[in-house]
Scaffold this motif. Structure first.
Motif, PDB file in Angstrom:
ATOM      1  N   LEU A   1       4.420   8.629   1.893  1.00  0.00           N
ATOM      2  CA  LEU A   1       4.220   7.328   1.263  1.00  0.00           C
ATOM      3  C   LEU A   1       4.568   6.190   2.232  1.00  0.00           C
ATOM      4  CD1 LEU A   1       3.245   6.463  -1.457  1.00  0.00           C
ATOM      5  CD2 LEU A   1       5.543   6.903  -2.369  1.00  0.00           C
ATOM      6  N   LEU A   2       5.627   6.396   2.969  1.00  0.00           N
ATOM      7  CA  LEU A   2       6.009   5.413   3.987  1.00  0.00           C
ATOM      8  C   LEU A   2       4.876   5.262   5.012  1.00  0.00           C
ATOM      9  CD1 LEU A   2       9.468   5.305   5.697  1.00  0.00           C
ATOM     10  CD2 LEU A   2       7.413   5.209   7.076  1.00  0.00           C
ATOM     11  N   LEU A   3       4.280   6.402   5.375  1.00  0.00           N
ATOM     12  CA  LEU A   3       3.199   6.367   6.368  1.00  0.00           C
ATOM     13  C   LEU A   3       1.927   5.751   5.781  1.00  0.00           C
ATOM     14  CD1 LEU A   3       3.771   9.824   8.098  1.00  0.00           C
ATOM     15  CD2 LEU A   3       4.468   7.560   8.900  1.00  0.00           C
ATOM     16  N   ASP A   4       1.660   6.001   4.485  1.00  0.00           N
ATOM     17  CA  ASP A   4       0.497   5.360   3.838  1.00  0.00           C
ATOM     18  C   ASP A   4       0.582   3.846   4.003  1.00  0.00           C
ATOM     19  OD1 ASP A   4      -0.149   7.902   2.907  1.00  0.00           O
ATOM     20  OD2 ASP A   4       0.574   7.525   0.865  1.00  0.00           O
ATOM     21  N   ARG A   5       1.790   3.315   3.769  1.00  0.00           N
ATOM     22  CA  ARG A   5       1.985   1.856   3.885  1.00  0.00           C
ATOM     23  C   ARG A   5       1.854   1.411   5.341  1.00  0.00           C
ATOM     24  NH1 ARG A   5       1.800  -0.274  -1.297  1.00  0.00           N
ATOM     25  NH2 ARG A   5       3.414   0.648  -2.589  1.00  0.00           N
ATOM     26  N   LEU A   6       2.497   2.165   6.239  1.00  0.00           N
ATOM     27  CA  LEU A   6       2.435   1.816   7.664  1.00  0.00           C
ATOM     28  C   LEU A   6       0.987   1.764   8.145  1.00  0.00           C
ATOM     29  CD1 LEU A   6       3.718   1.419  10.486  1.00  0.00           C
ATOM     30  CD2 LEU A   6       3.941   3.903  10.637  1.00  0.00           C
TER      31      LEU A   6
END
Ligand SMILES: *Cc1c(COP(=O)(O)O)cnc(C)c1O
Length: 325
Positions: free
Chosen positions: A116-121
């Motif tokens: 999820l953190l990477l989706d945002r990044l």
């Protein structure tokens, strides 16, 4: 400012992967399991290059090309909150210059970790679908696509897990790539989620050489793989018998089982290779179980497909179970 496309995209494939992925020996794991030092190998689709890597990149080369070919100027897909497919769709969109909308099951969590953190990044827009089942999720995807349409855009919808006939064909190619690297291959062990990866491998290698390990991601893994196989090779799929073991689902898709935990630890500590708690750890547990019950034997070449998923380890609800181990 209009940025240039990263690499040329044709009607059938967008170049997103670095191929072929490596095939590496795992002699220490092989011997630890009672096999010979040359028996066990790992196909490193986690090292495929884009966005943290994983099997979804191969499928996205096809499904993204198809969406763009159909005129999409925004892409919508769906998944679990820690979906590797969602993360890699976000990465593919970034590389191809197409905005991505991710429709995820559940409600927005207080902290966003792992995939999820990477989706945002990676710049994806996230829509939370709430506590829905497969049908509710499909309806939420349609709503998101309608929303894009009403804003004057042309959404392309990529299926859950990237698994349709187009996506599964990418793993037919991967099966051929693997056979070029290992002509004497007897078994490839693969985690089954949405089913396209196993279906493509089965189509290329034959059902007797592919050992699927059900992760519990879909209700009926055998039915799912058979219908995707049938979509790419109807005659073969009507007659062939699939090898899928379902004894490693445990309490459910997102629950880390003792078998998976033990297999992850063994692979990490013999080969320095990190697996994930949902897919590749379960595949490794299936490999260990297969050696135990004779489905995988010494003196023949077995390949574990490392299909990626590492970010999921950092977003897993049962994180840090290794402090005491
Ligand atoms: C999605 C996924 C799988 C399963 O692939 P399917 O084609 O959905 O069956 C295996 N491993 C990882 C890491 C995945 O993200």
């Amino acid at each position: 400012m209009a940025l240039p496309p990263h690499r040329p995209t044709g009607p059938d494939t967008a170049a997103l992967a670095t191929l072929p992925t490596p095939l590496e020996p795992m002699p220490r794991l092989g011997v630890a399991l009672g096999l010979g030092p040359d028996d066990l190998w790992v196909k490193r689709d986690d090292l495929i290059g884009l966005g943290g890597g994983g099997n979804k990149v191969r499928k996205l080369e096809r499904t993204m090309a198809a969406a763009l070919h159909d005129g999409a100027d925004v892409v919508v897909t769906s998944g679990a909150p820690q979906s590797n497919h969602a993360r890699l769709t976000a990465a593919a969109g970034a590389r191809l210059g197409v905005p991505v909308v991710l429709v995820l099951v559940g409600d927005e969590p207080a902290t966003e970790t792992g995939n999820l953190l990477l989706d945002r990044l990676l710049g994806a827009r996230i829509v939370w679908a709430g506590d829905v089942g497969a049908e509710g999720l499909a309806a939420a995807v349609q709503d998101a696509a309608d929303h894009e349409r009403s804003a004057g855009r042309r959404p392309g919808v990529i299926p859950f897990g990237g698994s349709n006939a187009v996506g599964a064909r990418a793993y037919e190619d991967a099966g051929r790539e693997l056979i070029d690297q290992a002509p004497d291959l007897r078994d490839v062990v693969v985690a089954v989620g949405s089913g396209g990866t196993m279906a493509g491998l089965v189509s290329a290698l034959g059902p007797e050489r592919v050992l699927g390990v059900d992760t519990g991601a879909v209700g009926d893994a055998v039915d799912r793989v058979r219908s995707l196989w049938g979509a790419i090779a109807p005659d073969d799929a009507a007659a062939g018998t699939l090898r899928i073991r379902s004894d490693l689902v445990g309490a459910g898709y997102e629950v880390l089982t003792d078998d998976t935990r033990a297999a992850m630890q063994l692979v990490a500590r013999t080969e320095g290779i990190v697996l994930d708690p949902v897919y590749t750890g379960r595949a490794a547990a299936g490999l260990v179980a297969g050696v135990r019950d004779g489905a995988v034997t010494a003196g023949s070449r077995t390949v574990l497909l490392h299909s990626g998923g590492l970010p999921g380890l950092f977003g897993h609800p049962h994180a840090s179970p290794w402090r005491e181990a």
